[in-house]
Design a protein around this motif. Sequence first.
Motif, PDB file in Angstrom:
ATOM      1  N   LEU A   5      32.079   5.421 -16.704  1.00  0.00           N
ATOM      2  CA  LEU A   5      33.235   4.579 -16.388  1.00  0.00           C
ATOM      3  C   LEU A   5      33.626   3.720 -17.593  1.00  0.00           C
ATOM      4  CD1 LEU A   5      32.786   3.449 -12.682  1.00  0.00           C
ATOM      5  CD2 LEU A   5      34.747   4.616 -13.697  1.00  0.00           C
ATOM      6  N   ILE A   6      32.619   3.131 -18.278  1.00  0.00           N
ATOM      7  CA  ILE A   6      32.926   2.337 -19.476  1.00  0.00           C
ATOM      8  C   ILE A   6      33.616   3.226 -20.509  1.00  0.00           C
ATOM      9  CG2 ILE A   6      31.925   1.084 -21.426  1.00  0.00           C
ATOM     10  CD1 ILE A   6      29.808   0.014 -19.582  1.00  0.00           C
ATOM     11  N   PHE A  28      35.290   5.957 -20.024  1.00  0.00           N
ATOM     12  CA  PHE A  28      36.627   6.333 -19.554  1.00  0.00           C
ATOM     13  C   PHE A  28      37.644   5.248 -19.868  1.00  0.00           C
ATOM     14  CE2 PHE A  28      39.847   6.022 -16.208  1.00  0.00           C
ATOM     15  CZ  PHE A  28      40.443   7.270 -16.331  1.00  0.00           C
ATOM     16  N   PHE A  29      37.261   3.970 -19.646  1.00  0.00           N
ATOM     17  CA  PHE A  29      38.231   2.891 -19.857  1.00  0.00           C
ATOM     18  C   PHE A  29      38.384   2.517 -21.322  1.00  0.00           C
ATOM     19  CE2 PHE A  29      37.567   2.141 -15.305  1.00  0.00           C
ATOM     20  CZ  PHE A  29      38.897   2.123 -14.920  1.00  0.00           C
TER      21      PHE A  29
END
Lengths: 142, 115
Positions: free
Chosen positions: A136-137, A139-140
């Motif tokens: 998630l990190i 991805f952002f």
Amino acid sequence: MKFFKPDQYTIYYKGYPKLYIRVKPIFWWLKKWTSFRFILRELTSLAVGYYAVILILIINAINQGSETFQDFQSWFSSPLAIIINLIALALATYHSITWFSLAPKAMVIQIGEKKVPGFLISGMNYGAWVVLSGALIWFFLK
Amino acid sequence: MKKSNEPFWWAMFGAGGVLSAFFIPILIFLFALAFPLGWLPAPSFDQLEMLTSSLIVKLFLFALIFLSLFHWAHRFRFTLYDGLQVKHLNELIAVLSYGTALFGTVAAGWVLFFG
């Protein structure tokens, strides 16, 4: 009919063998480290519920347009919000840790005759947690 | 014997426990701390808007919020019951907890699919 075992909180009146009065103080769980940890684990649900509400508010702010969203973002910079969110993060992390360490009790996996040992099941959960969070990190930030 | 609906609430509690254990800490870290406080470069408003307009993200967020709320409701109910010993209000607390979770779920559905 309900029965309960007398414990240290039971008041027993001499001469009245059927009269038990049980007085358990509200903060009984502060007296022992294990019971404190139990209540702390139960209280992690507050952080989970709190953040579910924050997610609703963030989505709502995005729907309202960029100005409302910016206003809402500035709330996160207030000292009170930072303290609340740090506590929420700590509680939510504690929830994850206690949840994954109890996972072997909830899911028993068998391969052939053999039971997969508990630490492997916990380990897989922890591993998936780290990978998902990292993904998630990434991805952002990409 | 009265049929118990406890297994139903417990299943919701469990599913919410799993989803929230995996996703809530990182989401709090990113969206309540790191992005607003500038610890990490935040995605732009347009990127967030695009992200939340995708159906898969909407469905995921709905499941996460809905199950997290029922996880909270079930656990909080028993925290009051076992921890604070408010056993005489058991039914009121159950109605208020699950009712609040249901209200939040409707609100989540509203902002995600009709907002």
